[in-house]
Write an enzyme that holds these catalytic residues in place. Structure first.
Site: not given
Ligand code: RIB
Ligand code: CA
Length: 312
Positions: A238
């Site tokens: 992500h």
């Molecule tokens: O939903 C994904 C996010 O939430 C990313 O930033 C992961 O590191 C968590 O923090």
């Protein structure tokens, strides 16, 4: 000309890869500092992990500890994904580096206060508590920011509840403050990050150059705990998508629209209400919301930049 960049994060397995991508790209970004927040794991762990990742990269980037909990609600972490230590699969030694003394919110305010107008990009890849507090305490720092690029939210389904993505769910009040602060926002929601999924060939390419960074990142990706959700071969990275937009925005696309956050405590807590069809009933457009990514280009960039560490 490298763009001045601050990354606010909660390392976190994908945060770690995002940090490594940024630190491997000096021709594109001048990383002024890393601020950490409680999120995936507690802030003591996110601080230690950020220090350990900068040490792994061999970059003495300042790291500053921030909020240990959201503005209003209680902290909910994601150790089931990231491991109790927060860097499942990385197998890093404890850091020998130490943090910059003081609080991240004060560091953000002082750094941005001294920066030229529009000269700094802030990349927020964890809960937005530090960013919201800095903007509330010193609205004038908005002048220094050209934009806030955040990983968070969802046009469609969430990941921590059907309604909400983790970063926004953890601190919905902070997210609403950031989206309403009048700073241009680029939002990388799950709808774009779920379109760039690892697989064995992509992990092999990242591992191939060898060296401690390749081993740590491949170890993280191999250990990713919820591959079944994404077809069984891999998962999303992500936070690296948010950094990749800063490096190569042309590899992603989306729409500018209004985004607001459900800050209630019901089943839709943390929902990002993205007015994808361009309405203004919820207010004017306040974010570029990304929903498409050239995943081949993304992994080519990530692999090329991470391979630079092997040559160090
Ligand atoms: O939903 C994904 C996010 O939430 C990313 O930033 C992961 O590191 C968590 O923090
Ligand atoms: Ca994160």
């Amino acid at each position: 000309m490298a763009r001045k960049l601050i990354i606010d994060c909660d390392p976190g397995i994908d945060d770690a890869i995002a940090l490594l991508l940024a630190m491997a790209s000096p021709e594109d970004v001048d990383l002024l500092g890393i601020t950490v927040v409680g999120g995936n794991v507690g802030v003591e762990r996110t601080l230690a992990n950020a220090l350990a990742v900068t040490e792994l990269a061999g970059r003495a980037v300042p790291v500053v500890a921030g909020a240990d909990r959201p503005m209003v609600v209680e902290l909910q972490t994601a150790a089931h994904i990231h491991g109790e230590g927060g860097l499942r699969g990385a197998d890093l030694p404890p850091p020998t580096r130490t943090a910059v003394p003081g609080h991240a919110v004060d560091w953000l305010r002082a750094t941005l206060r001294a920066a030229a107008p529009g000269s700094v990009t802030l990349c927020a890849i964890g809960p937005l508590t530090n960013v919201a507090l800095a903007l509330l305490l010193e609205p004038g720092i908005r002048t220094a920011l050209d934009r806030i690029v955040l990983m968070g939210g969802a046009i469609g389904l969430g990941n921590v509840t059907p309604a909400a993505e983790f970063n926004i769910f953890v601190d919905p009040h902070a997210a609403q403050i950031v989206l309403g602060a009048g700073v241009p926002v680029v939002m990388a929601p799950l709808d774009v990050t779920h379109r760039a999924i690892t697989n064995p060939a992509r992990v092999h390419a990242i591992r191939a150059p060898g060296g401690p960074v390749a081993r740590a990142v491949a170890g993280i990706l191999d250990a990713y705990p919820s591959k079944a959700k994404f077809g069984g071969e891999g998962g999303p990275i992500h936070d690296a998508c948010a950094v990749a937009w800063i490096l190569r925005p042309e590899m992603m696309s989306g729409r500018t629209c209004n985004v607001r956050v459900d800050t209630g405590d019901g089943p839709s807590r943390g929902r990002t209400l993205v007015d994808w069809w361009g309405g203004d009933r919820n207010g004017p457009a306040n974010a570029l919301v990304l929903d498409r990514i050239d995943d081949e280009a993304f992994f080519a960039l990530l692999t090329e930049r991470l391979a630079r560490y092997a040559a160090d």
